[in-house]
Design an enzyme around this catalytic site. Sequence first.
Site, PDB file in Angstrom:
ATOM      1  N   MET A 275      -7.262   5.816  11.584  1.00 43.15           N
ATOM      2  CA  MET A 275      -8.056   6.852  10.952  1.00 43.15           C
ATOM      3  C   MET A 275      -7.388   7.343   9.683  1.00 43.15           C
ATOM      4  SD  MET A 275      -9.006  10.484  12.559  1.00 43.15           S
ATOM      5  CE  MET A 275     -10.327  11.467  11.897  1.00 43.15           C
ATOM      6  N   PRO A 276      -7.584   6.618   8.617  1.00 44.55           N
ATOM      7  CA  PRO A 276      -6.925   6.992   7.367  1.00 44.55           C
ATOM      8  C   PRO A 276      -7.607   8.180   6.694  1.00 44.55           C
ATOM      9  CG  PRO A 276      -8.346   5.129   7.018  1.00 44.55           C
ATOM     10  CD  PRO A 276      -8.378   5.399   8.499  1.00 44.55           C
ATOM     11  N   LEU A 277      -6.811   8.922   5.945  1.00 41.45           N
ATOM     12  CA  LEU A 277      -7.340  10.010   5.129  1.00 41.45           C
ATOM     13  C   LEU A 277      -7.114   9.656   3.674  1.00 41.45           C
ATOM     14  CD1 LEU A 277      -5.730  13.057   6.945  1.00 41.45           C
ATOM     15  CD2 LEU A 277      -7.839  11.868   7.506  1.00 41.45           C
TER      16      LEU A 277
END
Lengths: 70, 70, 70, 70, 70, 70
Positions: free
Chosen positions: B1-3
């Site tokens: 879950m990259p930001l």
Amino acid sequence: MPLINVKMTHEDGGATKEQKEALSKGITELFASIFDGRGAKSAVVIIEEVNMDNYAIGGKTVSQIREEAK
Amino acid sequence: MPLINVKMTHEDGGATKEQKEALSKGITELFASIFDGRGAKSAVVIIEEVNMDNYAIGGKTVSQIREEAK
Amino acid sequence: MPLINVKMTHEDGGATKEQKEALSKGITELFASIFDGRGAKSAVVIIEEVNMDNYAIGGKTVSQIREEAK
Amino acid sequence: MPLINVKMTHEDGGATKEQKEALSKGITELFASIFDGRGAKSAVVIIEEVNMDNYAIGGKTVSQIREEAK
Amino acid sequence: MPLINVKMTHEDGGATKEQKEALSKGITELFASIFDGRGAKSAVVIIEEVNMDNYAIGGKTVSQIREEAK
Amino acid sequence: MPLINVKMTHEDGGATKEQKEALSKGITELFASIFDGRGAKSAVVIIEEVNMDNYAIGGKTVSQIREEAK
């Protein structure tokens, strides 16, 4: 190529254009002087002004702190 | 879950809704394609547009740079 | 001159050098294609990998989530 | 109470302790001088050094740029 | 002296002053309770509300997601 | 889906795994309780610990402050 991000509360109409220019210029020159010229032409300075309701210190918003100080 | 956080100057009325959608979609697909599908449904992309007076390069605000380029 | 910051968990030895290069290149090209060439030579992409103990989703660290999934 | 965040590539062994102290002190004094003393005792300066593989400009990591410049 | 930054979408008129105060106070107290009192008087909490067009999850802006959910 | 970023100095061996879990869980529950359940399953909490040489308050690094306090 350093990136410098400044967050500060928006107070009394906010930082003036001249203050922002002086801050950007000053930080860039300072950085370059400490790091052998690095960033003199490429440093990025971003200034973000934050509403006093959205900025808290020690659990109280700056709005609350200002209000209590009156 | 990259930001993923994008900061860019706010110019000419700002990025359009379509540009923001294309950027968010494109970055998410790109990330997932490189990292075996990671983030395809969960990547978060935040786009922040910064006033040209508050964004400096090489010690000059973008407002100053644009002004001098005229 | 856009600044793009990517935060992702450090998993399985971390992103490879090739993945980081592909991500940086891809995001830069994507941005330039959407915004009329802006950033093609100047966009900054910073990738930060965060330890799974320091990254939580829905109140559980990714380490905990991975552990429970076993 | 301004917060200043500096991101720079980690090169040649990294910034020295003395450089970090000089940068923190200098930015704080500069800020206070521009904004009527604000932050002199409270400004926070955080310096983050980023691996050259994780920092890209114009679609190439700084590692790649350094390699090509050899 | 911890720094806590909260990013959230701006929805339904935005977070109220009371919600921001409660969040700032609560996070500060929580932090101090976990870390032996650290930050009780000095923790900084900054809340940033982001336009739904500028905040995407899984490649769709929150505006798009809300629209599709109607 | 709020994003919460915590920056703190790395002291005495750093925050323990248990402290990080408690902080992530606590902030997420707090946020959800204030904002009608928002983020309960999706809030992201990232904790970044910063070296005391890289974190300054009022122009002095925390290393300097600790040294002077001895």
